[in-house]
Design a protein around this motif. Sequence first.
Motif, mmCIF file in Angstrom:
data_model
loop_
_atom_site.group_PDB
_atom_site.id
_atom_site.type_symbol
_atom_site.label_atom_id
_atom_site.label_comp_id
_atom_site.label_asym_id
_atom_site.label_seq_id
_atom_site.Cartn_x
_atom_site.Cartn_y
_atom_site.Cartn_z
ATOM 1 N N GLN A 2 38.751 38.880 34.850
ATOM 2 C CA GLN A 2 40.537 37.866 35.066
ATOM 3 C C GLN A 2 40.949 39.711 35.338
ATOM 4 O OE1 GLN A 2 41.201 35.603 34.596
ATOM 5 N NE2 GLN A 2 39.366 35.013 34.402
ATOM 6 N N GLN A 3 40.587 40.638 35.924
ATOM 7 C CA GLN A 3 40.376 41.713 36.677
ATOM 8 C C GLN A 3 41.370 42.655 34.906
ATOM 9 O OE1 GLN A 3 40.564 42.373 39.433
ATOM 10 N NE2 GLN A 3 39.392 40.748 39.273
ATOM 11 N N VAL A 4 41.013 42.655 33.862
ATOM 12 C CA VAL A 4 41.005 43.345 32.746
ATOM 13 C C VAL A 4 40.633 44.683 32.869
ATOM 14 C CG1 VAL A 4 41.171 43.722 30.560
ATOM 15 C CG2 VAL A 4 41.903 41.282 31.662
ATOM 16 N N ASN A 5 40.920 46.019 32.977
ATOM 17 C CA ASN A 5 40.171 47.280 32.567
ATOM 18 C C ASN A 5 39.552 47.356 31.349
ATOM 19 O OD1 ASN A 5 38.516 49.105 34.210
ATOM 20 N ND2 ASN A 5 40.517 50.530 33.982
ATOM 21 N N VAL A 6 38.132 47.802 31.200
ATOM 22 C CA VAL A 6 38.522 48.226 29.954
ATOM 23 C C VAL A 6 38.419 49.635 29.402
ATOM 24 C CG1 VAL A 6 35.703 48.859 28.007
ATOM 25 C CG2 VAL A 6 36.342 46.648 28.852
#
Length: 89
Positions: free
Chosen positions: A26-30
């Motif tokens: 989902q193109q979420v960066n940690v």
Amino acid sequence: MHAIVTVVGKDRVGIIADVCGLLAAQQVNVLDISQTVMQDYFTMIMTVDVAAAALPFAELVKLLEEEGAAKGLTIRAQREDIFDAMHRI
């Protein structure tokens, strides 16, 4: 926007990979991650950047909850500012 993601479930191989895979899809960066195993239970808290997320935040929250439940995990996501306000002493 930053968010806090919490994960709890019976410990098993691949939990971090599963959750990070969901977020990456989902193109979420940690940004930061902390995890531990307490007795037989895995717990993790993550700070993530959802600014470039493929889904609106409410839909991302629902997706994480549903996918987590399917994998035997409780996954919750909350905006960082709300999380901070709720946990301020």
